[in-house]
Design a protein around this motif. Structure first.
Motif, mmCIF file in Angstrom:
data_model
loop_
_atom_site.group_PDB
_atom_site.id
_atom_site.type_symbol
_atom_site.label_atom_id
_atom_site.label_comp_id
_atom_site.label_asym_id
_atom_site.label_seq_id
_atom_site.Cartn_x
_atom_site.Cartn_y
_atom_site.Cartn_z
ATOM 1 N N PRO A 16 0.848 5.243 -10.018
ATOM 2 C CA PRO A 16 2.120 4.780 -9.888
ATOM 3 C C PRO A 16 2.887 4.730 -11.240
ATOM 4 O O PRO A 16 2.290 4.649 -12.498
ATOM 5 C CB PRO A 16 2.080 3.466 -9.252
ATOM 6 C CG PRO A 16 0.668 2.849 -10.132
ATOM 7 C CD PRO A 16 -0.201 4.023 -10.417
ATOM 8 N N ASP A 58 -7.257 2.558 -6.427
ATOM 9 C CA ASP A 58 -5.917 2.366 -5.724
ATOM 10 C C ASP A 58 -5.548 3.824 -6.282
ATOM 11 O O ASP A 58 -4.552 4.223 -5.197
ATOM 12 C CB ASP A 58 -5.069 1.395 -6.660
ATOM 13 C CG ASP A 58 -5.737 0.038 -6.409
ATOM 14 O OD1 ASP A 58 -6.115 -0.318 -5.337
ATOM 15 O OD2 ASP A 58 -5.326 -0.954 -7.221
ATOM 16 N N TRP A 59 -5.503 4.449 -7.266
ATOM 17 C CA TRP A 59 -4.933 5.786 -7.561
ATOM 18 C C TRP A 59 -5.599 6.608 -6.516
ATOM 19 O O TRP A 59 -4.904 7.655 -6.208
ATOM 20 C CB TRP A 59 -5.100 6.253 -8.887
ATOM 21 C CG TRP A 59 -4.687 5.522 -10.106
ATOM 22 C CD1 TRP A 59 -3.764 4.184 -9.912
ATOM 23 C CD2 TRP A 59 -4.691 5.511 -11.398
ATOM 24 N NE1 TRP A 59 -3.527 3.846 -11.043
ATOM 25 C CE2 TRP A 59 -3.968 4.623 -11.914
ATOM 26 C CE3 TRP A 59 -5.357 6.476 -12.110
ATOM 27 C CZ2 TRP A 59 -3.788 4.638 -13.411
ATOM 28 C CZ3 TRP A 59 -5.158 6.628 -13.582
ATOM 29 C CH2 TRP A 59 -4.539 5.736 -14.004
ATOM 30 N N ALA A 62 6.870 8.979 -5.750
ATOM 31 C CA ALA A 62 5.859 9.710 -5.096
ATOM 32 C C ALA A 62 5.708 11.217 -5.618
ATOM 33 O O ALA A 62 4.607 11.849 -5.369
ATOM 34 C CB ALA A 62 6.100 9.796 -3.381
ATOM 35 N N ARG A 119 -6.489 6.186 -3.544
ATOM 36 C CA ARG A 119 -5.869 5.883 -2.225
ATOM 37 C C ARG A 119 -4.591 6.373 -2.159
ATOM 38 O O ARG A 119 -3.960 6.791 -1.278
ATOM 39 C CB ARG A 119 -5.433 4.172 -1.823
ATOM 40 C CG ARG A 119 -7.194 3.773 -1.353
ATOM 41 C CD ARG A 119 -6.774 2.191 -0.904
ATOM 42 N NE ARG A 119 -7.020 1.321 -2.022
ATOM 43 C CZ ARG A 119 -8.096 0.907 -2.727
ATOM 44 N NH1 ARG A 119 -9.452 1.144 -2.163
ATOM 45 N NH2 ARG A 119 -8.026 -0.019 -3.318
ATOM 46 N N ASN A 120 -3.865 6.266 -3.334
ATOM 47 C CA ASN A 120 -2.395 6.770 -3.411
ATOM 48 C C ASN A 120 -2.487 8.342 -3.129
ATOM 49 O O ASN A 120 -1.463 8.860 -2.142
ATOM 50 C CB ASN A 120 -1.789 6.671 -4.802
ATOM 51 C CG ASN A 120 -1.518 5.224 -5.055
ATOM 52 O OD1 ASN A 120 -1.262 4.303 -4.226
ATOM 53 N ND2 ASN A 120 -1.308 4.840 -6.448
ATOM 54 N N ARG A 133 0.897 -1.283 0.019
ATOM 55 C CA ARG A 133 -0.092 -0.086 -0.048
ATOM 56 C C ARG A 133 0.804 1.255 -0.003
ATOM 57 O O ARG A 133 2.077 1.103 0.438
ATOM 58 C CB ARG A 133 -1.180 -0.004 1.249
ATOM 59 C CG ARG A 133 -1.852 -0.980 1.235
ATOM 60 C CD ARG A 133 -2.820 -1.024 0.089
ATOM 61 N NE ARG A 133 -3.981 -2.139 -0.077
ATOM 62 C CZ ARG A 133 -3.910 -3.105 -0.736
ATOM 63 N NH1 ARG A 133 -2.788 -3.472 -1.263
ATOM 64 N NH2 ARG A 133 -4.962 -3.868 -0.640
ATOM 65 N N PRO A 134 0.376 2.565 -0.425
ATOM 66 C CA PRO A 134 1.088 3.709 -0.433
ATOM 67 C C PRO A 134 1.448 4.053 0.904
ATOM 68 O O PRO A 134 0.675 4.010 1.734
ATOM 69 C CB PRO A 134 0.186 4.680 -1.164
ATOM 70 C CG PRO A 134 -1.071 4.068 -0.864
ATOM 71 C CD PRO A 134 -1.006 2.543 -0.844
ATOM 72 N N HIS A 140 -1.422 0.441 -6.572
ATOM 73 C CA HIS A 140 -0.766 1.085 -5.362
ATOM 74 C C HIS A 140 0.738 1.334 -5.731
ATOM 75 O O HIS A 140 1.538 0.783 -6.269
ATOM 76 C CB HIS A 140 -0.862 0.373 -4.151
ATOM 77 C CG HIS A 140 -2.460 0.138 -3.636
ATOM 78 N ND1 HIS A 140 -2.881 -1.215 -3.623
ATOM 79 C CD2 HIS A 140 -3.212 0.883 -3.391
ATOM 80 C CE1 HIS A 140 -4.198 -1.048 -3.163
ATOM 81 N NE2 HIS A 140 -4.436 0.372 -3.146
ATOM 82 N N LEU A 141 0.740 2.692 -4.892
ATOM 83 C CA LEU A 141 2.230 3.367 -5.493
ATOM 84 C C LEU A 141 3.221 2.941 -4.286
ATOM 85 O O LEU A 141 2.897 3.405 -3.086
ATOM 86 C CB LEU A 141 2.158 4.800 -5.597
ATOM 87 C CG LEU A 141 3.405 5.516 -5.993
ATOM 88 C CD1 LEU A 141 3.023 7.194 -6.488
ATOM 89 C CD2 LEU A 141 4.507 5.681 -5.136
ATOM 90 N N THR A 148 3.026 -1.133 -12.620
ATOM 91 C CA THR A 148 2.331 -2.014 -11.974
ATOM 92 C C THR A 148 2.411 -3.505 -12.448
ATOM 93 O O THR A 148 2.910 -3.267 -13.625
ATOM 94 C CB THR A 148 0.789 -1.649 -12.144
ATOM 95 O OG1 THR A 148 -0.103 -2.560 -11.726
ATOM 96 C CG2 THR A 148 0.510 -1.355 -13.588
ATOM 97 N N ILE A 153 -0.702 9.536 0.350
ATOM 98 C CA ILE A 153 0.814 10.483 0.136
ATOM 99 C C ILE A 153 0.402 12.197 0.099
ATOM 100 O O ILE A 153 1.430 12.766 0.653
ATOM 101 C CB ILE A 153 1.207 10.134 -1.523
ATOM 102 C CG1 ILE A 153 1.633 8.545 -1.414
ATOM 103 C CG2 ILE A 153 2.756 10.913 -1.754
ATOM 104 C CD1 ILE A 153 2.220 8.069 -2.537
#
Length: 758
Positions: free
Chosen positions: A416, A399-400, A436, A402-403, A62-63, A425-426, A419, A407
């Protein structure tokens, strides 16, 4: 359509088996891929699956939560203490890689003697026996069929897009068929078990691969059904006379094994027979492949040459494109791109790999390579590829989000830089590689989907929301302003390089990367366009201007005092030229000249395929055919194609990599047709040495199809078709003409020294 070209233009053949797996001939359905090495006595068919990735502990990565560090990171970067800022952002983390793509296993087909024993020159002595008379192996791009034939024997195979099967027809006398996981570089803790068994009237071959207990998937399975005069022989199957083999793969998952389901599916799908299965597959594959073609007026005798001779003739004159090879590479590239696209778009190696040592984990490298491979998908009439790409993006947008939140504490989307296809996830970052801080990823990665909309006119659907979220991310992240109110982009990263420090070494974290400015400008403008508002206009107006340095070149960072690393393969700062088209010779001639200057000054580093073709795409947009041709020559003249016409990452066929193979058709189309809504430009940047030809089926931004474009030294002819009524300007080297297109009615245009078109 491709009817104007002979069948020989739409395939390759060779008079020798593959010397190694890299020269294997290829077939795929966008999920499974096969690599046929072509030895009559000891055939090896490597079987791949898009989802075969080796667990390494990052499946659940996870980021990191870094938002609380951003004020200090920004403060340090603005104070010129960029290395400190990068270390703070990186946090001393180890650089963690995505799960590595790997080959599945190999099907073995060995000559058999009396009683079914393997003949000398079979499994133990692969390749040792002399080739029989009439040996030939070939790939038919129009059907995806790979054929190995010789006097008295033949094997045919393909991967079905219709039925989800690997299909092989064996007509090679007696042979013994098996499965093996013994492929180069296999980790010691990856175990295989094989079996042959009869279930009722059916004979099966099974292989199971077991991953080490690192986390994630536990293993994968392949199951083949053989029909004909076949019998179990230990853990293999003895075959007498003609036989049909169909195979399915089960992607990595959790227990239990699904062998019974695979058996039943094979029974249901296989009775049709080889010819019917091929016809069902070709009904899906061939229309997609046939939508576009390139005819470079190659003499008939040269079209009949084996692939090795095509490559040899190019090598004999490396600075000039050999039209027979270029024409074949156009068709091979579209074939491979289509064949590698389905459940996912193409990886760094497309869909194929014959050893367990994939460079860069064989993943989807998203800061350059993936988009470059897709350069010819929309404009080359391959919506199937764009649909596969949309599946990848759609599966990872959450997921983007959440990144972005973890961050930056921001709304919107942060993509990211790579992938493995399992999540977005990054986590791939450390002190020296500040991914990041790579802010433009969502705009860059959403652009091919937006371009698909521009080409096809299909509704945006959920893409409209994603485009708006890309703008919202920049609105939340662009929190620093200069004294004049101009936004400052910090932290910022021009992948995969940075301004040089006092010792001449790049420090990657920086301020105001040109790609970031371009992405923010495009994301904000596009969000307003798709929502029909001017919500983002004020922020867009505060973005910094592009900077032209003292050399007259478009600077990689719009920040004073930075020195760029000019010997680097990436050219991220030319994003506003390609693919955005914001900087162009019509609307921004001064910036276009600065972009060209930046392109000329950039060195080649390691002559990577993606670096050269990225430069060629930019040069084509700047209408500099000579410069585009110089960069294409770096690919053609440096031994970068295997005998399958898959490409390498570096000269000398170093590192199996699909970048050049997949991107080259896009470069060729861009050199012959450039479009944006309301304008089509014919021959914007023709490549030296390709003085005449016919391009068919190119699709334009603005819903126009160039059904045919023919050119020679004295004229340009085009036939255009639109599904809707529209007015556009058509340009050529001989001038411009306004054209009224009526829905479904083709318009013929002729340009030459004495006419502007009719």
């Amino acid at each position: 359509m491709t009817a104007a070209l002979p069948a020989s233009a739409h395939g390759i053949w060779d008079d020798a088996p593959a010397a190694g797996w890299e020269d294997a001939f290829l077939s795929g359905n966008g999920e499974y891929g096969i690599m046929v090495l072509g030895d009559p006595h000891a055939e090896r068919v490597v079987v791949n699956h898009h989802r075969f990735v080796l667990p390494n502990g990052t499946h659940d990565a996870r980021p990191p939560r870094l938002a609380h560090l951003l004020p200090r990171v920004r403060e340090l970067a603005l104070a010129g203490r960029r290395a400190e800022a990068s270390r703070l952002l990186g946090g001393g983390r180890e650089l963690r890689w995505t799960q590595s793509f790997h080959p599945g296993f190999a099907l073995t087909i060995d000559a058999a003697g009396p009683g079914g024993a393997v003949e000398p020159g079979g499994a133990a002595g692969a390749g040792a026996a002399a080739l029989p008379a009439g040996y030939r192996r070939s790939t038919d791009f129009r059907t995806g069929e790979v054929v190995v034939e010789w006097a008295g024997g033949e094997r045919r195979g393909f991967v079905s897009r219709a039925d989800g099967l690997v299909v092989l027809r064996l007509e090679a006398g007696d042979c013994v068929v098996g499965l093996t996981g013994d492929l180069p570089g296999r980790p010691a803790d990856v175990r295989y078990e094989t079996a042959a068994y009869q279930h009722g009237q059916d004979v099966f071959l099974r292989i199971r691969g077991h991953y080490p207990p690192v986390g994630g998937a536990y293993g994968f399975e392949g199951l083949a059904l053989l029909t004909g005069d076949v019998r179990v022989l230990g853990d293999r199957v003895a075959v007498r006379g003609p036989a049909l083999l169909t195979m399915m793969l089960d992607r990595p998952g959790t227990p239990p094994w699904r062998t019974a389901e695979l058996e039943e599916t094979l029974r249901v799908r296989s009775p049709a027979g080889y010819a019917d299965l091929l016809a069902r597959h070709a009904a899906r594959h061939s229309p997609a492949y046939d939508r576009a073609s390139l005819d470079l007026a190659v003499p008939a005798a040269e079209r009949e040459l084996p692939v090795g001779e095509l490559l040899a003739r190019q090598a004999a004159d490396p600075q000039r494109p050999y039209p027979a090879l270029v024409e074949r590479l156009f068709h091979a590239g579209r074939y491979l791109l289509l064949s590698a696209s389905g459940v996912l778009p193409p990886r760094l190696t497309g869909l194929w790999l014959g050893s367990w040592d994939a460079a860069w984990a064989g993943d989807f490298t998203t800061d350059a390579n993936l988009n470059l491979q897709l350069a010819g998908a929309n404009i080359g009439a391959l919506p199937e590829v764009s649909e596969a790409y949309a599946r990848l993006i759609g599966s990872q947008v959450d997921d983007w989000r959440r990144n972005a939140e973890a961050i930056y504490g921001a709304r919107g989307l942060l993509a990211p830089s790579r992938t493995d296809g399992e999540h977005g996830h990054l986590f791939h970052m450390h002190d020296d590689w500040p991914f990041a801080a790579w802010l433009p990823g969502a705009d860059w990665l959403l652009f091919p989907l937006y371009e698909h909309h521009l080409v096809t006119g299909e509704p945006l659907g959920e893409l409209a929301g994603w485009l708006t979220e890309a703008a919202a991310f920049f609105a939340d992240v662009l929190t620093v302003s200069a004294a004049d109110g101009t936004v400052v982009v910090v932290p910022s990263y021009s992948a995969e390089t940075g301004p040089l420090d006092d010792d001449g070494r790049p420090v990657h974290l920086a301020v105001n990367a040109t790609m970031d400015i371009a992405a923010a400008r495009h994301a904000l403008a596009t969000a307003d366009a798709v929502t029909g508002t001017d919500r983002w206009a004020a922020l867009r107006g505060r973005l910094p201007a592009y900077r032209v340095d003292e050399r007259g070149a478009l600077a990689e960072w719009a920040w004073p005092g930075y020195r760029s690393d000019e010997d680097h393969r990436h050219v991220s700062h030319l994003y506003p030229v390609w693919p955005l088209g914001e900087i162009n010779p019509d609307d921004t001639p001064e910036l276009a000249a600065a972009a060209r200057r930046a392109l000329v000054l950039r060195g080649d580093e390691n002559l990577s395929a993606h670096g050269s073709l990225h430069r060629a795409l930019v040069a084509a947009r700047l209408r500099d055919g000579a410069l585009a041709g110089e960069n294409v020559a770096k690919i053609l003249g440096n031994d970068m194609f295997f005998r399958s016409l898959m490409s390498s990452h570096n000269p000398g066929r170093e590192t199996y990599n699909a970048d050049a193979a997949h991107a080259l058709p896009g470069v060729l189309i861009e050199s012959l047709v450039h479009s944006r809504p309301g304008r089509v430009r014919l021959l914007p940047a023709p490549l030296p040495g390709l003085d005449r030809g016919v391009l068919r089926g190119a699709t334009c931004r603005g819903r126009v199809t160039v059904e045919e474009l023919a050119w020679d030294a004295s004229s340009v002819r085009a036939r255009l078709l639109s599904p809707v009524d529209q007015r556009l300007t058509v340009s050529s080297p001989y001038g411009d003409v306004a054209v009224e297109l009526r829905a479904g009615r083709p318009v013929e245009l002729v340009f030459g020294p004495r006419t502007d078109g009719t």
